[in-house]
Write a protein that holds these residues in place. Structure first.
Motif, PDB file in Angstrom:
ATOM      1  N   ALA A   1       7.479  -5.237  -8.507  1.00  0.00           N
ATOM      2  CA  ALA A   1       8.546  -4.392  -7.958  1.00  0.00           C
ATOM      3  C   ALA A   1       8.848  -4.708  -6.499  1.00  0.00           C
ATOM      4  CB  ALA A   1       8.169  -2.920  -8.109  1.00  0.00           C
ATOM      5  N   GLY A   2       7.845  -5.090  -5.725  1.00  0.00           N
ATOM      6  CA  GLY A   2       8.042  -5.287  -4.293  1.00  0.00           C
ATOM      7  C   GLY A   2       8.388  -3.967  -3.623  1.00  0.00           C
ATOM      8  N   GLY A   3       9.133  -4.017  -2.528  1.00  0.00           N
ATOM      9  CA  GLY A   3       9.556  -2.795  -1.856  1.00  0.00           C
ATOM     10  C   GLY A   3       8.530  -2.239  -0.893  1.00  0.00           C
ATOM     11  N   HIS A   4       8.873  -1.123  -0.312  1.00  0.00           N
ATOM     12  CA  HIS A   4       8.070  -0.481   0.723  1.00  0.00           C
ATOM     13  C   HIS A   4       6.803   0.134   0.129  1.00  0.00           C
ATOM     14  CE1 HIS A   4       6.822   1.700   4.151  1.00  0.00           C
ATOM     15  NE2 HIS A   4       7.435   2.842   3.905  1.00  0.00           N
ATOM     16  N   ALA A   5       5.684  -0.140   0.754  1.00  0.00           N
ATOM     17  CA  ALA A   5       4.387   0.340   0.265  1.00  0.00           C
ATOM     18  C   ALA A   5       4.016   1.674   0.918  1.00  0.00           C
ATOM     19  CB  ALA A   5       3.314  -0.707   0.539  1.00  0.00           C
ATOM     20  N   ALA A   6       4.913   2.624   0.892  1.00  0.00           N
ATOM     21  CA  ALA A   6       4.707   3.886   1.611  1.00  0.00           C
ATOM     22  C   ALA A   6       3.467   4.634   1.113  1.00  0.00           C
ATOM     23  CB  ALA A   6       5.940   4.772   1.470  1.00  0.00           C
ATOM     24  N   SER A   7       3.348   4.807  -0.188  1.00  0.00           N
ATOM     25  CA  SER A   7       2.219   5.553  -0.743  1.00  0.00           C
ATOM     26  C   SER A   7       0.908   4.851  -0.458  1.00  0.00           C
ATOM     27  CB  SER A   7       2.409   5.720  -2.253  1.00  0.00           C
ATOM     28  OG  SER A   7       1.286   6.342  -2.838  1.00  0.00           O
ATOM     29  N   GLU A   8       0.892   3.526  -0.580  1.00  0.00           N
ATOM     30  CA  GLU A   8      -0.330   2.761  -0.363  1.00  0.00           C
ATOM     31  C   GLU A   8      -0.739   2.784   1.115  1.00  0.00           C
ATOM     32  OE1 GLU A   8       1.263   2.299  -4.030  1.00  0.00           O
ATOM     33  OE2 GLU A   8       2.323   1.663  -2.181  1.00  0.00           O
ATOM     34  N   ARG A   9       0.245   2.767   2.000  1.00  0.00           N
ATOM     35  CA  ARG A   9      -0.073   2.865   3.428  1.00  0.00           C
ATOM     36  C   ARG A   9      -0.676   4.230   3.738  1.00  0.00           C
ATOM     37  NH1 ARG A   9       4.187  -0.741   6.738  1.00  0.00           N
ATOM     38  NH2 ARG A   9       3.338   0.413   8.495  1.00  0.00           N
ATOM     39  N   ALA A  10      -0.160   5.252   3.080  1.00  0.00           N
ATOM     40  CA  ALA A  10      -0.735   6.583   3.268  1.00  0.00           C
ATOM     41  C   ALA A  10      -2.176   6.619   2.773  1.00  0.00           C
ATOM     42  CB  ALA A  10       0.106   7.628   2.540  1.00  0.00           C
ATOM     43  N   SER A  11      -2.449   5.912   1.686  1.00  0.00           N
ATOM     44  CA  SER A  11      -3.814   5.861   1.162  1.00  0.00           C
ATOM     45  C   SER A  11      -4.758   5.151   2.128  1.00  0.00           C
ATOM     46  CB  SER A  11      -3.825   5.148  -0.198  1.00  0.00           C
ATOM     47  OG  SER A  11      -3.126   5.883  -1.170  1.00  0.00           O
TER      48      SER A  11
ATOM     49  N   LEU B   1      -6.077   0.347  -5.389  1.00  0.00           N
ATOM     50  CA  LEU B   1      -4.967  -0.596  -5.234  1.00  0.00           C
ATOM     51  C   LEU B   1      -4.914  -1.582  -6.389  1.00  0.00           C
ATOM     52  CD1 LEU B   1      -5.212  -1.424  -1.412  1.00  0.00           C
ATOM     53  CD2 LEU B   1      -3.534   0.046  -2.538  1.00  0.00           C
ATOM     54  N   ARG B   2      -6.078  -2.000  -6.854  1.00  0.00           N
ATOM     55  CA  ARG B   2      -6.140  -2.959  -7.957  1.00  0.00           C
ATOM     56  C   ARG B   2      -5.485  -2.402  -9.222  1.00  0.00           C
ATOM     57  NH1 ARG B   2     -11.068  -3.622  -7.638  1.00  0.00           N
ATOM     58  NH2 ARG B   2     -11.066  -5.461  -6.281  1.00  0.00           N
ATOM     59  N   ALA B   3      -5.613  -1.106  -9.429  1.00  0.00           N
ATOM     60  CA  ALA B   3      -5.079  -0.481 -10.640  1.00  0.00           C
ATOM     61  C   ALA B   3      -3.563  -0.584 -10.732  1.00  0.00           C
ATOM     62  CB  ALA B   3      -5.512   0.982 -10.703  1.00  0.00           C
ATOM     63  N   THR B   4      -2.884  -0.698  -9.586  1.00  0.00           N
ATOM     64  CA  THR B   4      -1.419  -0.759  -9.584  1.00  0.00           C
ATOM     65  C   THR B   4      -0.882  -2.068  -9.014  1.00  0.00           C
ATOM     66  OG1 THR B   4      -1.323   0.313  -7.398  1.00  0.00           O
ATOM     67  CG2 THR B   4      -1.261   1.754  -9.339  1.00  0.00           C
ATOM     68  N   ALA B   5      -1.766  -3.003  -8.714  1.00  0.00           N
ATOM     69  CA  ALA B   5      -1.364  -4.208  -7.989  1.00  0.00           C
ATOM     70  C   ALA B   5      -0.343  -5.044  -8.747  1.00  0.00           C
ATOM     71  CB  ALA B   5      -2.603  -5.053  -7.663  1.00  0.00           C
ATOM     72  N   VAL B   6      -0.544  -5.224 -10.049  1.00  0.00           N
ATOM     73  CA  VAL B   6       0.371  -6.079 -10.821  1.00  0.00           C
ATOM     74  C   VAL B   6       1.769  -5.468 -10.854  1.00  0.00           C
ATOM     75  CG1 VAL B   6       0.838  -7.081 -13.075  1.00  0.00           C
ATOM     76  CG2 VAL B   6      -1.508  -7.029 -12.206  1.00  0.00           C
ATOM     77  N   GLU B   7       1.836  -4.189 -11.131  1.00  0.00           N
ATOM     78  CA  GLU B   7       3.130  -3.502 -11.192  1.00  0.00           C
ATOM     79  C   GLU B   7       3.834  -3.530  -9.839  1.00  0.00           C
ATOM     80  OE1 GLU B   7       4.833   1.032 -11.961  1.00  0.00           O
ATOM     81  OE2 GLU B   7       2.774   0.507 -12.516  1.00  0.00           O
TER      82      GLU B   7
ATOM     83  N   GLN C   1       3.169 -11.984  -1.392  1.00  0.00           N
ATOM     84  CA  GLN C   1       2.986 -11.006  -0.320  1.00  0.00           C
ATOM     85  C   GLN C   1       4.205 -10.092  -0.237  1.00  0.00           C
ATOM     86  OE1 GLN C   1      -0.186 -11.118   0.001  1.00  0.00           O
ATOM     87  NE2 GLN C   1      -0.391 -11.358   2.200  1.00  0.00           N
ATOM     88  N   ARG C   2       4.597  -9.553  -1.372  1.00  0.00           N
ATOM     89  CA  ARG C   2       5.890  -8.881  -1.480  1.00  0.00           C
ATOM     90  C   ARG C   2       5.896  -7.472  -0.896  1.00  0.00           C
ATOM     91  NH1 ARG C   2       8.654  -8.968  -6.808  1.00  0.00           N
ATOM     92  NH2 ARG C   2      10.483  -8.855  -5.437  1.00  0.00           N
ATOM     93  N   GLN C   3       4.718  -6.922  -0.581  1.00  0.00           N
ATOM     94  CA  GLN C   3       4.690  -5.578   0.004  1.00  0.00           C
ATOM     95  C   GLN C   3       4.062  -5.572   1.396  1.00  0.00           C
ATOM     96  OE1 GLN C   3       3.067  -2.768  -3.030  1.00  0.00           O
ATOM     97  NE2 GLN C   3       5.121  -1.884  -2.922  1.00  0.00           N
TER      98      GLN C   3
END
Length: 409
Positions: free
Chosen positions: A48-58, A38-44, A205-207
């Motif tokens: 962007a905000g939006g739905h955290a679908a991929s991260e929730r799957a992780s 998660l840290r590797a993509t946290a800044v990006e 807390q955008r996601q």
């Protein structure tokens, strides 16, 4: 009414991230691995905000969704100390995803605390088997959602705002005007008549996949009601708010720890000593003023960690007491969690802001994204006013009065 939107199954896990079999599973190691990704993509993602679908799957693939589900229902049966540690570890990398994970376990706890034996078996077994990710529409201050009694249940109409995790999930809360009290119930998010509006637009807390959930004449069956309106909750049932506050505490604390580590890393590798330093220092970390201030940071984090761990242990003891939990024992848990929350709140806000006084102007570059720690902490800590928590602590210090059960205490 408090309505739980019960979860949508997480996306199938890739073999590389599939959770280990029961008996070999280490949730702390799983959370640490997840946090690194998660840290590797946290800044990006923060931008962007939006739905955290991929991260929730992780999160689901990491095996962290069944942590709070008892073993008898196919879960990991982890204690609250372990769950709190997992939330904290994830928050170091991503406060929004830690909030989602923590609130998932809050909804699971709601079923455990309020549901009948039959409801628990049905809902918790389903959670473990289908890797469900719970969201909520349980904002207790928003009474726009009305539950009107009808044959075999209720008709729900209205809306709930600040519904954390509602996008891509399943669970809700409504107000019964006849009983003038909350009822707690569970519904699938994709139930006909339920719509989730992703209208969360805070600067932090955008996601958290928060938004407004609307209900257009939705039928709620009696079997999906965990707590009927007007039923006086037991001391054990009121532990729900302590689970919520412990989750918040560990999100705050994880953000403080994340800011601490980010500042330390930058000071070691990128920061320059200030030209006016009286010493011939090799690097920024040799500057005695930097060392002094970092010592202060340490003394913000360590007491918060100690009290958060102690509060989690008290919550575990309270859960173990079951139906024998007394009003006083419940109040002592609330006091312990309140003390931990205030210190974690202070650590997150102060370190997230003051780190820049040590790391310098170059550390404010957008590519670093260090501001997300303070922004996430500032938004999350406004969940409920800290002054009222301090009032409860002060009242107890003055006359021994323990916090009374509310949705926030």
């Amino acid at each position: 009414m408090h309505l739980a939107l019960h979860p949508v199954p997480a996306s199938p896990a890739s073999p590389a991230h599939e959770a280990p079999a029961a008996g070999r599973y280490d949730p702390i190691a799983a959370a640490t691995d997840l946090a690194a990704r998660l840290r590797a993509t946290a800044v990006e993602r923060d931008r962007a905000g939006g739905h955290a679908a991929s991260e929730r799957a992780s999160i689901g693939a990491a095996g962290l969704l069944a942590l709070s589900v008892p073993r008898e229902f196919g879960g990991q049966g982890a204690d609250w100390k372990t769950i709190a540690d997992v939330v904290r570890i994830v928050a170091r990398a991503d406060g929004a995803l830690a909030h989602l994970l923590g609130f998932h376990h809050l909804q699971v706890a709601t079923v455990r605390l309020l549901g009948s034996a039959r409801q628990q078996r049905r809902l918790l077994t389903d959670t473990a088997e289908r890797r469900l990710f719970w969201g909520n529409a349980v904002n207790p201050l928003d009474k726009r959602l009305v539950a009107t009694p009808t044959a075999g249940g209720y008709i729900l109409a209205g809306a709930k705002g600040f519904a954390s995790g509602a996008t891509g999930s399943d669970r809700v809360c409504a107000w019964d005007p006849l009983a003038s009290a909350a009822l707690v119930a569970v519904l699938p998010t994709n139930h006909p008549g339920i719509a989730v509006q992703a209208d969360w637009d805070a600067f932090g807390q955008r996601q958290t996949d928060s938004g407004t959930v609307t209900f257009a004449n939705v039928h709620l069956a009696e079997d999906d009601v965990l707590q009927p309106a007007g039923r006086v909750p037991t001391p054990r049932a009121t532990l729900r708010s302590q689970v919520a506050q412990l989750v918040m505490t560990n999100v705050y604390l994880g953000l403080a720890e994340g800011a601490f580590e980010a500042a330390r890393g930058y000071l070691r590798t990128d920061a320059r000593p200030w030209f006016a330093s009286s010493l011939d220092v090799a690097g920024a970390t040799d500057d005695p003023y930097v060392q002094h201030r970092f010592g202060q940071f340490r003394l913000l984090v360590r007491p918060a960690q100690a009290l958060a761990d102690a509060a989690a242990a008290e919550l575990d003891d309270a859960f173990a007491r079951g139906a024998h939990l007394t009003v006083r024992e419940r109040g002592e848990v609330a006091l312990a969690v309140a003390e931990a929350k205030v210190l974690a709140h202070k650590a997150a806000i102060e370190i997230g802001s003051q780190m820049f006084e040590l790391t310098g102007a170059r550390s404010t570059a957008a590519r670093h994204g260090f501001d997300r720690f303070w922004r996430n902490a500032r938004v999350q800590t406004l969940h409920d006013p800290v002054d009222y928590t301090l009032r409860d602590i002060g009242r107890h210090a003055l006359d021994g009065t323990l916090p009374e059960p509310t949705a926030y205490s």
